[in-house]
Design a protein around this motif. Structure first.
Motif, mmCIF file in Angstrom:
data_model
loop_
_atom_site.group_PDB
_atom_site.id
_atom_site.type_symbol
_atom_site.label_atom_id
_atom_site.label_comp_id
_atom_site.label_asym_id
_atom_site.label_seq_id
_atom_site.Cartn_x
_atom_site.Cartn_y
_atom_site.Cartn_z
ATOM 1 N N LEU A 195 0.816 -1.212 0.000
ATOM 2 C CA LEU A 195 0.000 0.000 0.000
ATOM 3 C C LEU A 195 0.851 1.264 0.000
ATOM 4 O O LEU A 195 0.484 2.269 -0.607
ATOM 5 N N SER A 196 2.015 1.204 0.674
ATOM 6 C CA SER A 196 2.898 2.372 0.669
ATOM 7 C C SER A 196 3.372 2.658 -0.753
ATOM 8 O O SER A 196 3.418 3.804 -1.188
ATOM 9 N N PHE B 230 1.888 1.837 -3.458
ATOM 10 C CA PHE B 230 0.710 2.341 -4.162
ATOM 11 C C PHE B 230 0.524 3.838 -3.869
ATOM 12 O O PHE B 230 0.330 4.663 -4.779
ATOM 13 N N GLY B 231 0.634 4.215 -2.593
ATOM 14 C CA GLY B 231 0.512 5.622 -2.203
ATOM 15 C C GLY B 231 1.570 6.483 -2.870
ATOM 16 O O GLY B 231 1.288 7.581 -3.361
ATOM 17 N N MET B 232 2.810 5.961 -2.919
ATOM 18 C CA MET B 232 3.891 6.726 -3.546
ATOM 19 C C MET B 232 3.638 6.910 -5.033
ATOM 20 O O MET B 232 3.954 7.952 -5.602
ATOM 21 N N ILE C 204 0.734 7.255 -6.424
ATOM 22 C CA ILE C 204 -0.241 8.343 -6.562
ATOM 23 C C ILE C 204 0.467 9.686 -6.435
ATOM 24 O O ILE C 204 0.279 10.583 -7.254
ATOM 25 N N LEU C 205 1.311 9.810 -5.398
ATOM 26 C CA LEU C 205 2.016 11.076 -5.196
ATOM 27 C C LEU C 205 2.848 11.425 -6.422
ATOM 28 O O LEU C 205 2.866 12.552 -6.889
ATOM 29 N N VAL D 168 0.574 12.601 -9.213
ATOM 30 C CA VAL D 168 0.023 13.932 -8.941
ATOM 31 C C VAL D 168 1.083 15.006 -9.172
ATOM 32 O O VAL D 168 0.814 16.069 -9.715
ATOM 33 N N MET E 173 -6.246 13.699 -4.016
ATOM 34 C CA MET E 173 -5.539 12.426 -4.226
ATOM 35 C C MET E 173 -4.260 12.349 -3.411
ATOM 36 O O MET E 173 -3.929 11.298 -2.867
ATOM 37 N N ALA F 235 -3.378 9.612 -0.649
ATOM 38 C CA ALA F 235 -2.178 8.778 -0.796
ATOM 39 C C ALA F 235 -1.347 8.809 0.474
ATOM 40 O O ALA F 235 -0.891 7.764 0.964
ATOM 41 N N ILE G 236 -2.891 6.689 3.081
ATOM 42 C CA ILE G 236 -2.644 5.267 2.834
ATOM 43 C C ILE G 236 -1.234 4.886 3.280
ATOM 44 O O ILE G 236 -1.019 3.854 3.931
ATOM 45 N N ILE G 237 -0.259 5.763 2.966
ATOM 46 C CA ILE G 237 1.127 5.463 3.342
ATOM 47 C C ILE G 237 1.274 5.424 4.867
ATOM 48 O O ILE G 237 1.850 4.484 5.427
ATOM 49 N N ASN H 103 -0.164 2.276 6.246
ATOM 50 C CA ASN H 103 0.662 1.110 5.936
ATOM 51 C C ASN H 103 1.915 1.075 6.801
ATOM 52 O O ASN H 103 2.310 0.023 7.315
#
Lengths: 660, 299
Positions: free
Chosen positions: A343-344, A346-348, A350-351, A354, B105, B109, B112-113, B116
């Motif tokens: 998930l991290s 995945f989050g990165m 997105i960042l 963006v 977004m 994000a 989420i990080i 996690n």
């Protein structure tokens, strides 16, 4: 020529399952097609209207569970599930959109996020209906058993399982193609123009009779309907659905898909769908993940070095993303167990998107192409387009009734807190005249205009216009009664062409609705052609047909003001309000403007003109009303007003008693 | 009747927590028209940092009560730092490019990080947070209240009053208010508005972290504790109005009490549903919230 990529796509789709024989990969392809339907729909909301939905996975879930409930309780199969899933999900979309889109701001995102959680809870709790956490099983339908013909066509000689998979692939493929066709057509129609207009300038859309609220709701409901279609297809493709299939993370993945692929395109959301379908595989296998990270870092380094070698202007700004890509690769090498940090990562991602890929992959490629082919010839002028006089602008002048005023505003009070911007003002405007509103800055002229067009609701007072009571009506309704306006600070739809700007004004001429646009009915194509012809004639009238296909934001200031007038004329107004049309214009431009305003009046359109250029006001106005501190201080013919002592006092200050 | 009163009393303490998180949303929305979609995660990670700190302090043979108070400054400082990071990474760029989708977004994000990372550092199980006050319930006229529930109400109100006092009485606070009412004008008057926005994010996450350690002794702490709380606070912020301090308190109480009522009279499973229903109702009837001011469009 333009159809070429589509034909290529169709051929690729047709031969695909014969090249991909592994059931696993065929299933992935089906999932990509299903997610593409959803992301294409999401793009209508997210890309075009600019609203963010964090609940599309739940809408997918509602579609899937509609199919599930029909199969589980009513024994209804695939063909019943498809239309009902669309209808039910669109209904839920409507339920969310109606309240959430009443206000601008992040409300839709907040409401859809809450909705997502509630849907999961409800699916879990309503065991009788949904079978709760246990989920619902489906069996893949067999549409036609083509194996019966296998002795004639040896291609059909296959197992039942393979036959089912193949047919399902084609069914989802057809659904995807239909989705693309419908979205293309709707976006090219007056609906699509409304979606883009409302994002560029909500206030101007409302004043052109295109209700921002209504079209945002329509966009969301369309998007929800497509999510429902995707949901039903998803249920039969997965053959099993459970509440946690439709999580918050999936909603975020859909947003990532649209952004990463590229908004406002058909290809972008589909590329995004490919990425999110392969993402779990990528994030499950550390070796694969390291390779991908290495490739990304490699590309970033090459691109960065290329920028420095070429001496690109913004080369220093590229350092950070390049460094981050390399750091990401180092991180991937250090990572021991990838699943923990899925998930991290995945989050990165997105960042990263963006920050460094806001236009998405498709947008990035477009920029590259534009840089490589800078002087691509583009059609700009519409001067050659035939002028059919019957469709020329305002061919039939309005009948003028001089008996009673066209507009009567009585005792208007507009109060902001303790300030009375308008204090019991009466205003009568005769039909067929040019009526000037003048006064020092802050005297209430623009406030009056905002009250007349429904941007402000007057605190007290009544407005009668052509048999309608305007006070309390909303801007789009007032616009459709025949009141058009321009704005003091120009409010064009910057990303639309000049022609499209005027066609947004012509929105009211369409009788065909959503399905007309989607199915290209004969009524719709005729209306579209008529609107196009009229828009060209209006542009010709304001002298801009040379630039018809240019984007409005590229126009010089003076021409922007003329375009605003043209767009307002498209509304077929009885009353046209011009708010400082000459501000910032050069002397020759002003002469043009005066000529145009006179012509508009000659067509029988009544004009209210706010202007600070006194020579303009005095030369063309039939009547002038003077405001000061929210009150009407004088009214009459220009020459009389000019001689009025209170007017001189308001403009020059001090006592205006003439010296003897 | 006493059950009814009991439900109201329990609802109040839950509602105050929602209110204080929603207050955090307001702080950033006022200055930048953005808010942190990972606010629940700010609360969660604040609570977990608090848990580690308090356990270390108790390990130094301090009493739970003393340890709790010594832990507070650490948690507040951590919250402020976390908020600064969120603004720096998630919001600043999006404000520059005026991209609504961008900050939504990016803050999602980051949420989420954070979640996690918390899962990896503190594990996936819910953990017990030592309570600084006795856990035995007090009983007033047959209504049972945990001392910590009273502390929640006092702490939440105290936090909000402290921030309001800061905004109204100090020069830095006036800069915040000025930025909130007109960012461009404040910038022209020499206020570093981008720093004010960073500051409002720090303050916002600080209140969230504080809410985290307030609620932790009553519930359990864990990586998943934040999501639902953050979401409820969304509902509260919209119900009360994104611009009204009184609104979040009243909105929080309305939601908290409705939820305990639903939990008792309908089913605990449906406890979370009225939030969304109330949210949609308020938006339909009074889009600016029960206490919000309608904004004037400028043309």
């Amino acid at each position: 020529m333009r159809a070429f990529p589509y034909i290529l796509g169709l051929i690729a789709l047709a031969v695909c399952p014969f090249l991909v024989t592994s059931p696993y990969y065929l299933h992935l392809l089906v999932t990509i097609a299903i997610f593409s339907i959803l992301t294409l729909g999401l793009d209508v909301v997210f890309g075009y209207t600019g609203e963010v939905s964090v609940g599309h996975a739940s809408l997918l879930g509602i579609g899937a569970y509609t199919a599930g409930v029909l199969a589980f309780h009513f024994n209804l199969g695939f063909w019943a599930a498809l239309p009902l899933a669309v209808i039910v999900t669109a209904f839920f979309g409507l339920l969310l959109a109606l309240p959430a889109l009443r206000v601008t701001g992040p409300y839709l995102a907040m409401v859809t996020l809450a909705f997502g959680t509630i849907v999961q809870i409800l699916i879990n709790e309503m065991v009788d209906l949904t079978n709760g956490p246990l989920g619902i099983k489906f069996s893949t339908p067999l549409f036609i058993d083509l194996r019966a013909y296998s002795d004639v066509i040896p291609l059909f000689d296959m197992s039942l399982k393979r036959m089912k998979e193949l047919e399902y692939f084609y069914i989802t493929g057809i659904a995807l193609v239909l989705t693309i066709v419908i979205i293309n057509r709707v976006l090219a129609s007056h609906y699509g123009r409304a979606f883009e207009a409302l994002r560029d300038s909500p206030i101007a859309s409302d004043c052109m009779g295109v209700s921002v609220y209504k079209y945002k709701v329509i966009a969301f409901v369309l998007s929800a309907g497509l999510a429902g279609l995707a949901g039903a297809l998803f249920a039969y493709s997965e053959q099993y659905i459970a509440p946690n299939n439709f999580s918050f993370e999936l909603s975020v993945q859909f947003l990532l898909a649209v952004t990463m692929g590229g908004r406002k395109s058909r290809l972008g959301p589909m590329i995004g769908a490919v990425i999110i379908v392969f993402l779990p595989n990528l994030l499950a296998d550390i070796a694969l993940f390291r390779i991908a990270a290495a490739i990304i870092a490699g590309i970033a380094v090459v691109a960065g070095v290329a920028m420095f070698v070429r001496g690109h202007e913004q080369r220093h700004r590229a350092l950070v993303p390049v460094a981050l890509c390399v750091a990401f690769f180092v991180f991937s090498m250090m990572l021991q167990k990838i699943t923990d940090y899925k998930l991290s990562i995945f989050g990165m991602m997105i960042l990263f998107v963006v920050y460094f890929l806001p236009e998405g992959i498709v947008g990035f490629l477009r920029q590259l192409v534009a840089a490589a082919l800078p002087n691509r010839a583009r059609q700009v002028s519409a001067r050659h387009e035939a002028q059919d006089d019957s469709k020329a602008w305002a061919a039939a002048p309005l009948a003028i009734n001089t008996q009673k005023p066209l507009l009567t505003a009585q005792q208007i009070v507009m109060q902001f807190g303790g300030l009375k911007a308008l204090d019991h003002v009466d205003l009568n405007v005769q039909q067929g005249t040019i009526h000037g509103l003048i006064g020092p800055n802050g005297s209430g002229k623009s406030t009056m205009m905002n009250v007349l067009t429904g941007i402000y609701v007057p605190t007290e007072g009544s407005i009668a216009f052509d048999g309608h009571a305007l006070a309390g009506m909303k801007s789009p309704e007032i616009a459709l009664c025949g009141v058009a306006r321009t704005f003091q600070n120009v409010q064009l739809f910057g990303e639309l062409t000049l022609l499209e700007n005027v066609m947004v004004g012509l929105h009211h001429t369409y009788t065909s609705g959503f399905f007309g646009a989607a199915l290209h009915t004969s009524t719709f194509t005729r209306e579209e052609a008529e609107a196009h012809a009229r828009a060209v004639s209006i542009l010709h009238f304001v002298g801009l047909d040379d630039l018809a296909y240019e984007e409005a934001r590229n126009l010089p200031y003076g021409k922007q003001r003329l375009l605003e007038i043209g767009r307002a004329l498209a509304l077929d107004p009885k009353l046209l309000l011009l708010d400082e049309p000459a501000a910032g214009l050069t002397a020759p431009d002003i002469a043009d403007l005066v000529r145009i305003i006179r012509k508009i009046r000659d067509h029988g359109i009544t004009v209210i003109l706010i202007e600070h250029h006194m020579d303009v006001v005095m030369s063309i106005c039939d009547q002038v009303t003077v405001f000061d501190f929210g009150q009407k201080i004088a009214e009459g013919r220009p020459a009389d007003v000019q001689a009025n002592e209170r007017v001189i006092e308001a403009y020059l200050g001090g006592s205006a008693v003439p010296a003897h | 009747m006493s059950i009814f009163m009991q439900l109201i009393v329990s609802g109040i303490s839950v509602g105050m927590i929602y209110g204080v998180i929603a207050f955090g949303y307001q702080l950033t929305f006022a200055t930048s028209k953005t808010l942190n979609f990972g606010q629940g995660e700010a609360l969660m990670i604040g609570a977990l940092v608090g848990l580690t700190t308090i356990n270390v302090l108790i390990g130094q043979s301090l009493g739970t009560f003393t340890a709790y108070f010594l832990m507070l400054p650490v948690v507040l400082a951590f919250g402020a730092l976390q908020g600064t990071v969120v603004e720096w990474l998630g919001v600043r760029q999006a404000i520059k490019t005026k991209s609504e989708a961008g900050w939504i977004m990016a803050t999602i994000a980051l949420g989420i990080i954070f979640k996690n990372v918390a899962e990896n550092v503190w594990g996936r199980d819910a953990l017990k947070f030592p309570s600084p006050l006795p856990e035995a319930s007090l009983s007033f006229w047959g209504i049972r209240i945990q001392p910590m529930e009273i502390a929640i109400v006092i702490g939440a109100l105290g936090m909000m009053l402290a921030v309001e006092f800061f905004n109204r009485r100090t020069i830095q606070g006036k800069a915040v208010v000025a930025t909130a009412s007109d960012r461009d004008a404040a910038g022209l008057m020499g206020i570093n508005t981008s720093r004010v926005i960073t500051f409002s994010y720090a303050l916002s996450s600080m209140t969230a972290a504080f809410a985290g350690v307030l609620v932790a002794p009553v519930t359990l702490t864990g990586a998943t504790m934040g999501a639902v709380l953050g979401l409820k606070a969304f509902a509260v912020a919209i119900i009360g109005g994104l611009s009204s301090g009184l609104g979040v308190v009243v909105g929080g109480l309305i939601l908290g009490i409705t939820e305990t009522m639903t939990g008792y009279y309908v089913s605990t499973g449906y406890k979370d549903v009225p939030g969304l229903v109330l949210l949609l109702l308020v938006l339909s009837l009074r889009p600016s919230g029960l206490f919000g001011k309608t904004t004037i469009k400028k043309v």
